[in-house]
Design an enzyme around this catalytic site. Structure first.
Site, PDB file in Angstrom:
ATOM      1  N   VAL A   9       0.945  -1.193   0.082  1.00 23.48           N
ATOM      2  CA  VAL A   9      -0.083   0.044  -0.075  1.00 23.48           C
ATOM      3  C   VAL A   9       0.995   1.158  -0.046  1.00 23.48           C
ATOM      4  CG1 VAL A   9      -2.082  -1.070   1.134  1.00 23.48           C
ATOM      5  CG2 VAL A   9      -0.204   0.008   2.505  1.00 23.48           C
ATOM      6  N   SER A  10       0.345   2.230  -0.445  1.00 22.29           N
ATOM      7  CA  SER A  10       1.246   3.564  -0.478  1.00 22.29           C
ATOM      8  C   SER A  10       1.585   4.210   0.636  1.00 22.29           C
ATOM      9  CB  SER A  10       0.526   4.360  -1.395  1.00 22.29           C
ATOM     10  OG  SER A  10       0.379   3.960  -2.808  1.00 22.29           O
ATOM     11  N   THR A  11       0.471   4.328   1.689  1.00 21.98           N
ATOM     12  CA  THR A  11       0.673   4.964   2.986  1.00 21.98           C
ATOM     13  C   THR A  11      -0.136   4.110   3.930  1.00 21.98           C
ATOM     14  OG1 THR A  11      -1.617   6.029   2.692  1.00 21.98           O
ATOM     15  CG2 THR A  11       0.285   7.200   1.864  1.00 21.98           C
ATOM     16  N   GLN A  16      -5.672   2.675   4.001  1.00 21.64           N
ATOM     17  CA  GLN A  16      -4.756   2.083   3.095  1.00 21.64           C
ATOM     18  C   GLN A  16      -4.562   0.611   4.142  1.00 21.64           C
ATOM     19  OE1 GLN A  16      -2.340   2.998   0.271  1.00 21.64           O
ATOM     20  NE2 GLN A  16      -4.549   3.368   0.210  1.00 21.64           N
TER      21      GLN A  16
END
Length: 509
Positions: A9-11, A16
Protein backbone atom coordinates in the site's frame (compact mmCIF):
# COMPACT_ATOMS: atom_id res chain seq x y z
CA UNK A 1 8.58 -25.43 -2.93
CA UNK A 2 7.20 -22.59 -0.85
CA UNK A 3 4.80 -19.80 -1.85
CA UNK A 4 5.65 -16.12 -1.30
CA UNK A 5 3.01 -13.41 -0.88
CA UNK A 6 3.75 -9.77 -1.75
CA UNK A 7 1.40 -6.96 -0.64
CA UNK A 8 1.85 -3.20 -0.90
CA UNK A 9 0.00 0.00 0.00
CA UNK A 10 1.18 3.55 -0.58
CA UNK A 11 0.62 5.03 2.91
CA UNK A 12 -0.11 3.98 6.46
CA UNK A 13 -3.52 5.67 6.65
CA UNK A 14 -6.52 3.86 8.14
CA UNK A 15 -8.09 3.37 4.71
CA UNK A 16 -4.86 1.92 3.31
CA UNK A 17 -4.48 -0.34 6.36
CA UNK A 18 -7.88 -1.89 5.63
CA UNK A 19 -6.88 -2.39 1.98
CA UNK A 20 -3.71 -4.15 3.17
CA UNK A 21 -5.74 -6.53 5.36
CA UNK A 22 -7.94 -7.39 2.38
CA UNK A 23 -4.88 -8.06 0.20
CA UNK A 24 -3.33 -10.40 2.78
CA UNK A 25 -6.60 -12.31 3.30
CA UNK A 26 -6.98 -12.99 -0.43
CA UNK A 27 -3.32 -13.88 -0.86
CA UNK A 28 -3.37 -16.36 2.04
CA UNK A 29 -6.46 -18.02 0.62
CA UNK A 30 -4.70 -18.40 -2.74
CA UNK A 31 -1.60 -19.80 -1.02
CA UNK A 32 -3.75 -22.44 0.70
CA UNK A 33 -5.01 -23.56 -2.74
CA UNK A 34 -1.34 -24.04 -3.70
CA UNK A 35 -0.87 -26.39 -0.72
CA UNK A 36 1.13 -23.94 1.41
CA UNK A 37 -0.78 -23.05 4.61
CA UNK A 38 2.13 -20.99 5.97
CA UNK A 39 3.53 -18.88 3.08
CA UNK A 40 6.26 -16.29 3.49
CA UNK A 41 4.91 -12.73 3.57
CA UNK A 42 6.52 -9.58 2.18
CA UNK A 43 4.76 -6.25 2.92
CA UNK A 44 5.81 -2.77 1.76
CA UNK A 45 4.27 0.59 2.67
CA UNK A 46 5.64 2.76 -0.13
CA UNK A 47 4.81 4.18 -3.56
CA UNK A 48 4.76 1.71 -6.44
CA UNK A 49 6.90 4.08 -8.53
CA UNK A 50 9.86 3.47 -6.18
CA UNK A 51 12.19 0.61 -7.01
CA UNK A 52 14.08 0.70 -3.69
CA UNK A 53 11.37 -0.83 -1.48
CA UNK A 54 13.03 -2.94 1.26
CA UNK A 55 10.55 -5.86 1.27
CA UNK A 56 10.59 -6.12 -2.52
CA UNK A 57 14.38 -6.32 -2.37
CA UNK A 58 14.11 -9.05 0.28
CA UNK A 59 11.60 -10.95 -1.88
CA UNK A 60 13.95 -10.92 -4.89
CA UNK A 61 16.87 -12.00 -2.70
CA UNK A 62 14.83 -14.91 -1.33
CA UNK A 63 13.75 -15.93 -4.84
CA UNK A 64 17.38 -16.05 -5.97
CA UNK A 65 18.09 -18.65 -3.25
CA UNK A 66 15.80 -21.15 -5.00
CA UNK A 67 13.44 -21.81 -2.06
CA UNK A 68 10.39 -20.06 -3.59
CA UNK A 69 8.34 -21.71 -6.33
CA UNK A 70 5.47 -19.20 -6.73
CA UNK A 71 5.01 -15.49 -5.99
CA UNK A 72 1.41 -14.28 -5.64
CA UNK A 73 0.19 -10.65 -5.80
CA UNK A 74 -3.35 -9.27 -6.03
CA UNK A 75 -2.50 -7.02 -9.02
CA UNK A 76 0.62 -6.28 -11.04
CA UNK A 77 0.60 -2.62 -9.94
CA UNK A 78 1.35 -3.90 -6.42
CA UNK A 79 4.77 -4.89 -7.76
CA UNK A 80 5.46 -1.71 -9.75
CA UNK A 81 3.88 1.38 -11.29
CA UNK A 82 6.90 2.10 -13.47
CA UNK A 83 7.05 0.62 -16.97
CA UNK A 84 10.86 0.43 -16.90
CA UNK A 85 11.04 -1.20 -13.46
CA UNK A 86 7.96 -3.34 -14.13
CA UNK A 87 9.50 -4.64 -17.35
CA UNK A 88 12.64 -5.63 -15.43
CA UNK A 89 10.55 -7.57 -12.90
CA UNK A 90 8.55 -9.30 -15.67
CA UNK A 91 11.74 -10.34 -17.45
CA UNK A 92 13.09 -11.67 -14.16
CA UNK A 93 9.99 -13.76 -13.33
CA UNK A 94 9.77 -15.02 -16.94
CA UNK A 95 13.12 -16.80 -16.70
CA UNK A 96 13.15 -20.58 -16.26
CA UNK A 97 15.19 -20.49 -13.04
CA UNK A 98 12.94 -17.98 -11.24
CA UNK A 99 9.57 -18.54 -9.48
CA UNK A 100 6.30 -18.23 -11.34
CA UNK A 101 4.35 -14.99 -10.81
CA UNK A 102 0.57 -14.98 -10.39
CA UNK A 103 -1.62 -11.83 -10.29
CA UNK A 104 -5.09 -12.70 -8.96
CA UNK A 105 -7.19 -9.75 -10.22
CA UNK A 106 -5.43 -9.62 -13.58
CA UNK A 107 -5.83 -13.40 -14.22
CA UNK A 108 -2.17 -13.53 -15.21
CA UNK A 109 0.18 -16.49 -15.01
CA UNK A 110 3.67 -15.76 -16.32
CA UNK A 111 4.26 -19.42 -17.11
CA UNK A 112 2.30 -18.77 -20.38
CA UNK A 113 3.15 -16.45 -23.30
CA UNK A 114 -0.31 -14.84 -23.24
CA UNK A 115 0.13 -14.12 -19.53
CA UNK A 116 3.45 -12.35 -20.18
CA UNK A 117 1.86 -10.29 -23.00
CA UNK A 118 -1.02 -9.16 -20.80
CA UNK A 119 1.38 -8.36 -17.94
CA UNK A 120 3.39 -5.93 -20.06
CA UNK A 121 0.22 -4.12 -21.13
CA UNK A 122 -1.09 -3.85 -17.59
CA UNK A 123 2.22 -2.49 -16.29
CA UNK A 124 2.05 0.26 -18.95
CA UNK A 125 -1.53 1.09 -17.93
CA UNK A 126 -0.47 1.25 -14.27
CA UNK A 127 2.31 3.72 -15.12
CA UNK A 128 -0.15 5.83 -17.14
CA UNK A 129 -2.53 5.94 -14.18
CA UNK A 130 0.35 6.95 -11.90
CA UNK A 131 1.29 9.74 -14.33
CA UNK A 132 -2.33 10.96 -14.45
CA UNK A 133 -2.44 11.02 -10.66
CA UNK A 134 0.77 13.07 -10.68
CA UNK A 135 -0.73 15.49 -13.18
CA UNK A 136 -3.83 15.99 -11.03
CA UNK A 137 -1.62 16.63 -8.02
CA UNK A 138 0.51 19.17 -9.91
CA UNK A 139 -2.59 20.98 -11.19
CA UNK A 140 -3.89 21.21 -7.63
CA UNK A 141 -0.55 22.54 -6.40
CA UNK A 142 -0.43 25.12 -9.20
CA UNK A 143 -3.91 26.34 -8.21
CA UNK A 144 -2.85 26.66 -4.54
CA UNK A 145 0.18 28.67 -5.68
CA UNK A 146 -2.03 31.13 -7.53
CA UNK A 147 -4.05 31.49 -4.33
CA UNK A 148 -0.77 31.94 -2.35
CA UNK A 149 -1.74 29.15 0.05
CA UNK A 150 0.84 27.21 2.09
CA UNK A 151 1.87 23.68 1.14
CA UNK A 152 2.60 20.63 3.22
CA UNK A 153 0.90 18.61 5.91
CA UNK A 154 3.04 20.15 8.69
CA UNK A 155 3.46 23.94 9.08
CA UNK A 156 6.84 25.60 9.52
CA UNK A 157 8.07 25.33 13.11
CA UNK A 158 6.76 28.25 15.18
CA UNK A 159 3.55 28.53 13.16
CA UNK A 160 0.28 26.62 12.76
CA UNK A 161 -2.36 26.45 10.04
CA UNK A 162 -5.53 28.50 10.29
CA UNK A 163 -8.79 26.58 10.51
CA UNK A 164 -9.28 26.41 6.72
CA UNK A 165 -5.52 25.78 6.15
CA UNK A 166 -5.10 28.70 3.74
CA UNK A 167 -2.84 30.76 6.02
CA UNK A 168 -0.17 30.45 8.69
CA UNK A 169 -0.53 32.03 12.10
CA UNK A 170 1.80 32.15 15.12
CA UNK A 171 1.63 29.10 17.36
CA UNK A 172 0.95 30.50 20.86
CA UNK A 173 3.33 27.98 22.48
CA UNK A 174 6.19 27.89 19.95
CA UNK A 175 6.22 31.38 18.41
CA UNK A 176 7.72 33.14 21.50
CA UNK A 177 10.49 30.50 21.60
CA UNK A 178 11.12 31.03 17.88
CA UNK A 179 11.45 34.80 18.47
CA UNK A 180 14.05 34.22 21.19
CA UNK A 181 15.92 31.71 19.00
CA UNK A 182 16.16 34.11 16.06
CA UNK A 183 17.37 36.92 18.32
CA UNK A 184 20.04 34.65 19.84
CA UNK A 185 21.29 33.53 16.43
CA UNK A 186 21.57 37.12 15.18
CA UNK A 187 23.62 37.90 18.28
CA UNK A 188 25.77 34.72 18.13
CA UNK A 189 25.44 33.04 14.69
CA UNK A 190 26.40 29.48 15.64
CA UNK A 191 23.96 26.61 15.19
CA UNK A 192 25.68 24.42 17.80
CA UNK A 193 25.12 27.05 20.48
CA UNK A 194 21.50 27.52 19.40
CA UNK A 195 20.81 23.76 19.44
CA UNK A 196 22.21 23.53 22.97
CA UNK A 197 20.00 26.44 24.06
CA UNK A 198 16.91 24.77 22.55
CA UNK A 199 17.59 21.55 24.45
CA UNK A 200 18.59 23.01 27.82
CA UNK A 201 16.05 25.81 28.02
CA UNK A 202 13.02 24.24 26.32
CA UNK A 203 13.74 20.52 25.93
CA UNK A 204 13.49 20.80 22.12
CA UNK A 205 15.77 18.59 20.03
CA UNK A 206 16.47 19.38 16.39
CA UNK A 207 17.36 16.47 14.13
CA UNK A 208 20.65 18.05 13.06
CA UNK A 209 22.46 21.34 12.57
CA UNK A 210 21.40 21.20 8.93
CA UNK A 211 17.69 21.01 9.77
CA UNK A 212 18.08 24.03 12.06
CA UNK A 213 19.90 25.84 9.26
CA UNK A 214 17.04 25.09 6.84
CA UNK A 215 14.60 26.61 9.31
CA UNK A 216 16.68 29.77 9.81
CA UNK A 217 17.10 30.25 6.04
CA UNK A 218 13.42 29.73 5.20
CA UNK A 219 11.94 32.94 3.68
CA UNK A 220 8.64 32.14 5.41
CA UNK A 221 10.17 33.61 8.59
CA UNK A 222 10.11 37.03 6.88
CA UNK A 223 6.38 36.75 6.18
CA UNK A 224 6.93 35.55 2.61
CA UNK A 225 5.39 32.60 0.79
CA UNK A 226 7.95 30.21 -0.74
CA UNK A 227 7.37 27.33 -3.16
CA UNK A 228 9.55 24.76 -4.94
CA UNK A 229 12.06 23.63 -2.34
CA UNK A 230 12.64 20.34 -4.20
CA UNK A 231 13.55 19.40 -7.76
CA UNK A 232 12.07 16.23 -9.27
CA UNK A 233 14.38 14.18 -11.49
CA UNK A 234 13.70 11.08 -13.59
CA UNK A 235 16.52 8.71 -14.56
CA UNK A 236 16.16 8.25 -18.37
CA UNK A 237 17.59 4.71 -18.22
CA UNK A 238 15.75 3.20 -15.25
CA UNK A 239 12.73 5.53 -15.09
CA UNK A 240 13.35 5.98 -11.38
CA UNK A 241 12.03 9.23 -9.96
CA UNK A 242 13.55 11.10 -7.04
CA UNK A 243 13.25 14.45 -5.31
CA UNK A 244 16.41 16.50 -4.76
CA UNK A 245 16.32 19.24 -2.14
CA UNK A 246 17.62 22.67 -3.05
CA UNK A 247 20.18 24.33 -0.72
CA UNK A 248 18.75 26.05 2.37
CA UNK A 249 17.06 29.32 1.44
CA UNK A 250 16.87 28.46 -2.28
CA UNK A 251 13.31 28.18 -3.68
CA UNK A 252 11.81 28.19 -7.17
CA UNK A 253 9.30 30.92 -6.20
CA UNK A 254 9.39 33.46 -3.39
CA UNK A 255 6.56 35.98 -2.95
CA UNK A 256 7.60 38.54 -0.35
CA UNK A 257 4.18 40.20 0.11
CA UNK A 258 0.57 39.93 -0.97
CA UNK A 259 -1.20 42.19 -3.49
CA UNK A 260 -1.62 44.87 -0.83
CA UNK A 261 2.06 44.81 0.08
CA UNK A 262 1.42 43.07 3.41
CA UNK A 263 3.26 39.93 4.67
CA UNK A 264 1.37 36.64 4.36
CA UNK A 265 1.91 35.85 8.06
CA UNK A 266 3.47 37.40 11.14
CA UNK A 267 7.21 37.66 10.50
CA UNK A 268 10.12 36.62 12.73
CA UNK A 269 12.79 38.32 10.60
CA UNK A 270 13.20 41.36 8.42
CA UNK A 271 14.47 40.80 4.89
CA UNK A 272 17.77 42.45 5.85
CA UNK A 273 18.20 40.04 8.77
CA UNK A 274 17.31 37.11 6.52
CA UNK A 275 19.92 38.21 3.97
CA UNK A 276 22.49 38.47 6.76
CA UNK A 277 21.76 34.89 7.89
CA UNK A 278 22.13 33.62 4.32
CA UNK A 279 25.43 35.49 4.01
CA UNK A 280 26.73 33.93 7.26
CA UNK A 281 26.02 30.40 6.07
CA UNK A 282 27.39 31.12 2.59
CA UNK A 283 30.65 32.39 4.07
CA UNK A 284 30.95 29.35 6.33
CA UNK A 285 30.50 26.99 3.40
CA UNK A 286 34.00 28.06 2.31
CA UNK A 287 36.56 26.93 4.91
CA UNK A 288 38.97 29.76 4.15
CA UNK A 289 36.39 32.38 5.22
CA UNK A 290 35.36 30.78 8.52
CA UNK A 291 36.17 32.70 11.72
CA UNK A 292 38.80 31.26 14.03
CA UNK A 293 37.34 28.83 16.59
CA UNK A 294 39.35 26.43 18.75
CA UNK A 295 38.77 22.83 17.70
CA UNK A 296 36.67 23.90 14.70
CA UNK A 297 38.53 26.51 12.63
CA UNK A 298 42.31 26.70 13.01
CA UNK A 299 44.74 29.27 11.50
CA UNK A 300 45.31 27.07 8.41
CA UNK A 301 41.75 25.83 7.84
CA UNK A 302 40.89 25.99 4.13
CA UNK A 303 44.37 27.21 3.16
CA UNK A 304 46.11 23.85 2.59
CA UNK A 305 44.87 21.52 -0.16
CA UNK A 306 45.87 17.99 -1.08
CA UNK A 307 48.06 17.86 -4.20
CA UNK A 308 46.63 14.43 -5.11
CA UNK A 309 42.85 14.95 -4.87
CA UNK A 310 42.52 18.75 -4.61
CA UNK A 311 40.36 18.61 -1.44
CA UNK A 312 40.99 20.65 1.72
CA UNK A 313 43.23 19.05 4.35
CA UNK A 314 41.58 18.69 7.76
CA UNK A 315 42.85 19.30 11.30
CA UNK A 316 42.84 16.61 13.96
CA UNK A 317 44.42 15.74 17.29
CA UNK A 318 46.90 12.85 16.84
CA UNK A 319 45.91 11.25 20.14
CA UNK A 320 44.02 11.70 23.36
CA UNK A 321 45.55 14.50 25.41
CA UNK A 322 47.96 15.58 22.63
CA UNK A 323 49.16 19.16 22.99
CA UNK A 324 49.68 19.81 19.28
CA UNK A 325 47.57 19.70 16.10
CA UNK A 326 48.15 17.78 12.89
CA UNK A 327 46.62 17.96 9.42
CA UNK A 328 45.69 15.18 7.00
CA UNK A 329 43.64 14.39 3.90
CA UNK A 330 40.56 12.28 4.66
CA UNK A 331 39.29 11.73 1.09
CA UNK A 332 38.48 8.06 0.46
CA UNK A 333 40.74 6.54 -2.16
CA UNK A 334 43.25 9.43 -2.18
CA UNK A 335 46.91 8.26 -2.19
CA UNK A 336 47.60 10.77 0.61
CA UNK A 337 44.66 9.66 2.79
CA UNK A 338 45.53 9.81 6.51
CA UNK A 339 49.14 10.90 5.82
CA UNK A 340 49.76 13.32 8.69
CA UNK A 341 51.48 16.73 8.74
CA UNK A 342 52.44 18.86 11.74
CA UNK A 343 50.37 22.07 11.71
CA UNK A 344 53.03 24.08 13.57
CA UNK A 345 55.77 23.30 11.03
CA UNK A 346 53.52 24.23 8.10
CA UNK A 347 52.59 27.52 9.76
CA UNK A 348 56.27 28.37 10.37
CA UNK A 349 57.18 27.52 6.76
CA UNK A 350 54.41 29.69 5.29
CA UNK A 351 55.32 32.69 7.44
CA UNK A 352 59.02 32.29 6.67
CA UNK A 353 58.19 32.17 2.95
CA UNK A 354 56.13 35.34 3.34
CA UNK A 355 59.01 37.03 5.15
CA UNK A 356 61.38 36.21 2.28
CA UNK A 357 59.14 38.11 -0.17
CA UNK A 358 58.71 41.16 2.04
CA UNK A 359 60.72 43.39 -0.34
CA UNK A 360 58.46 42.64 -3.29
CA UNK A 361 55.44 43.28 -1.07
CA UNK A 362 56.88 46.63 -0.02
CA UNK A 363 57.16 47.65 -3.67
CA UNK A 364 53.58 46.55 -4.22
CA UNK A 365 52.32 48.71 -1.35
CA UNK A 366 54.35 51.65 -2.63
CA UNK A 367 52.51 51.32 -5.92
CA UNK A 368 49.21 51.36 -4.04
CA UNK A 369 50.16 54.61 -2.34
CA UNK A 370 51.25 56.09 -5.67
CA UNK A 371 47.93 55.10 -7.19
CA UNK A 372 46.08 56.86 -4.38
CA UNK A 373 48.09 59.99 -5.23
CA UNK A 374 46.93 59.76 -8.86
CA UNK A 375 50.00 57.97 -10.24
CA UNK A 376 50.25 54.62 -12.05
CA UNK A 377 52.78 51.83 -11.68
CA UNK A 378 55.51 51.68 -14.39
CA UNK A 379 53.83 48.64 -16.00
CA UNK A 380 50.43 50.36 -16.07
CA UNK A 381 51.97 53.62 -17.34
CA UNK A 382 53.71 51.80 -20.22
CA UNK A 383 50.48 49.98 -21.12
CA UNK A 384 48.55 53.27 -21.10
CA UNK A 385 51.08 54.87 -23.49
CA UNK A 386 50.76 51.88 -25.85
CA UNK A 387 46.98 52.29 -25.85
CA UNK A 388 47.28 55.99 -26.68
CA UNK A 389 49.56 55.20 -29.64
CA UNK A 390 47.15 52.58 -30.98
CA UNK A 391 44.21 54.98 -30.68
CA UNK A 392 46.16 57.64 -32.60
CA UNK A 393 46.57 55.23 -35.55
CA UNK A 394 42.76 55.11 -35.95
CA UNK A 395 42.95 51.68 -37.62
CA UNK A 396 39.73 49.55 -37.37
CA UNK A 397 41.79 46.34 -37.77
CA UNK A 398 43.60 47.14 -34.51
CA UNK A 399 40.37 47.47 -32.52
CA UNK A 400 40.45 43.88 -31.10
CA UNK A 401 44.02 44.39 -29.87
CA UNK A 402 43.09 47.79 -28.45
CA UNK A 403 40.11 46.32 -26.56
CA UNK A 404 42.27 43.61 -24.99
CA UNK A 405 44.88 46.12 -23.82
CA UNK A 406 42.19 48.40 -22.35
CA UNK A 407 40.72 45.45 -20.47
CA UNK A 408 44.17 44.51 -19.15
CA UNK A 409 44.77 48.09 -17.95
CA UNK A 410 41.38 48.16 -16.22
CA UNK A 411 42.11 44.89 -14.41
CA UNK A 412 45.55 46.17 -13.37
CA UNK A 413 44.11 49.37 -11.92
CA UNK A 414 41.17 47.62 -10.23
CA UNK A 415 43.36 44.90 -8.72
CA UNK A 416 45.80 47.49 -7.41
CA UNK A 417 43.10 49.71 -5.92
CA UNK A 418 41.04 46.90 -4.38
CA UNK A 419 43.45 45.82 -1.69
CA UNK A 420 45.82 48.75 -1.28
CA UNK A 421 45.02 49.82 2.27
CA UNK A 422 44.37 46.26 3.42
CA UNK A 423 47.62 44.97 1.92
CA UNK A 424 49.56 47.85 3.49
CA UNK A 425 48.13 47.10 6.96
CA UNK A 426 48.88 43.40 6.66
CA UNK A 427 52.37 44.07 5.39
CA UNK A 428 53.17 46.25 8.38
CA UNK A 429 52.22 43.32 10.58
CA UNK A 430 54.26 40.88 8.51
CA UNK A 431 57.33 43.14 8.74
CA UNK A 432 57.14 43.05 12.54
CA UNK A 433 57.60 39.25 12.43
CA UNK A 434 61.37 39.09 12.65
CA UNK A 435 62.44 35.70 11.33
CA UNK A 436 63.57 34.11 14.63
CA UNK A 437 60.30 35.16 16.29
CA UNK A 438 57.79 34.00 13.67
CA UNK A 439 56.70 30.91 15.59
CA UNK A 440 56.20 32.73 18.88
CA UNK A 441 54.28 35.59 17.25
CA UNK A 442 51.96 33.21 15.37
CA UNK A 443 51.16 31.32 18.57
CA UNK A 444 50.46 34.49 20.55
CA UNK A 445 48.15 36.00 17.91
CA UNK A 446 46.57 33.17 15.83
CA UNK A 447 43.76 35.40 14.51
CA UNK A 448 46.23 37.86 13.01
CA UNK A 449 48.26 34.96 11.59
CA UNK A 450 45.16 33.56 9.88
CA UNK A 451 44.29 36.98 8.38
CA UNK A 452 47.80 37.38 6.96
CA UNK A 453 48.06 33.88 5.50
CA UNK A 454 44.52 33.96 4.09
CA UNK A 455 45.30 37.23 2.29
CA UNK A 456 48.72 36.38 0.88
CA UNK A 457 49.47 32.67 0.49
CA UNK A 458 48.16 29.13 -0.10
CA UNK A 459 49.89 25.73 -0.13
CA UNK A 460 49.59 22.11 -1.23
CA UNK A 461 50.63 18.90 0.56
CA UNK A 462 51.16 15.33 -0.56
CA UNK A 463 51.77 12.14 1.45
CA UNK A 464 52.22 13.99 4.72
CA UNK A 465 54.66 16.58 3.36
CA UNK A 466 54.33 20.21 2.21
CA UNK A 467 55.18 20.33 -1.53
CA UNK A 468 54.35 23.83 -2.82
CA UNK A 469 53.67 27.33 -1.46
CA UNK A 470 51.98 29.89 -3.74
CA UNK A 471 51.79 33.67 -3.39
CA UNK A 472 48.33 35.14 -3.98
CA UNK A 473 47.85 36.50 -7.51
CA UNK A 474 46.59 39.85 -6.22
CA UNK A 475 50.02 40.72 -4.77
CA UNK A 476 52.23 38.97 -7.31
CA UNK A 477 54.65 41.32 -9.08
CA UNK A 478 56.81 40.95 -12.24
CA UNK A 479 59.94 38.99 -11.46
CA UNK A 480 58.45 37.51 -8.29
CA UNK A 481 58.34 33.71 -8.13
CA UNK A 482 54.70 32.68 -7.84
CA UNK A 483 55.25 29.15 -6.48
CA UNK A 484 58.01 27.76 -4.27
CA UNK A 485 58.67 24.02 -4.57
CA UNK A 486 59.52 22.57 -1.17
CA UNK A 487 59.05 18.87 -2.02
CA UNK A 488 61.68 16.67 -0.40
CA UNK A 489 62.46 19.11 2.43
CA UNK A 490 60.34 17.20 4.93
CA UNK A 491 58.21 20.21 5.87
CA UNK A 492 55.16 19.15 7.85
CA UNK A 493 56.43 15.66 8.65
CA UNK A 494 56.89 14.48 12.20
CA UNK A 495 60.68 14.12 12.84
CA UNK A 496 61.81 10.53 13.36
CA UNK A 497 65.07 8.74 14.12
CA UNK A 498 65.52 7.89 10.43
CA UNK A 499 64.76 11.33 8.98
CA UNK A 500 65.92 14.45 10.82
CA UNK A 501 64.41 17.79 9.79
CA UNK A 502 65.91 21.11 10.72
CA UNK A 503 64.00 23.07 13.41
CA UNK A 504 61.71 25.71 11.97
CA UNK A 505 62.23 29.41 12.78
CA UNK A 506 60.79 30.36 16.13
CA UNK A 507 60.58 26.78 17.47
CA UNK A 508 61.56 26.28 21.10
CA UNK A 509 63.45 23.04 20.57
Amino acid sequence: MRVALYARVSTGSEEQSQALEQQLARLEASAASHNDPDPERFIDIASGSRDDRPELARLLATCSQGTIGTVIVTRLDRLSRSSAHGAQLLRYFSEARTPNLIALDDSIDLSTSSGRFMARNLISWAEAESDRLGERTRHGQAFRRTQRKPFGSVPLWGYRFTENRDRLEPDPDLFPIAQQAVAKFLEDPRTNTLMTWFHKEHGIRWGSNYSLRRWLCNPTLTGARAYGQQIREVDPLTGRKRNISRPPGDYAEIHWADEEGQPFQTSLLTRVQHARILAVFHARSRPSTRPLAEGNTRPLTGLITCADCGRNIHHHRPGKGASYWCMRCVTTGCPSQYKTLREQEIRFALLAFLQQHAEQLVRHVDEMKALQDGKLSPEAEALRETIMKLEAMDDPDLQPVLDKKKAALAVMIESAAAGGAEAAAFLEQVKTFQLPEIGLASEQDPENTRRILKRFITAEARAGELVTMTVAESIRRPGMSATFNCEGMGLGRKPSNKTQTAPMPGSRS
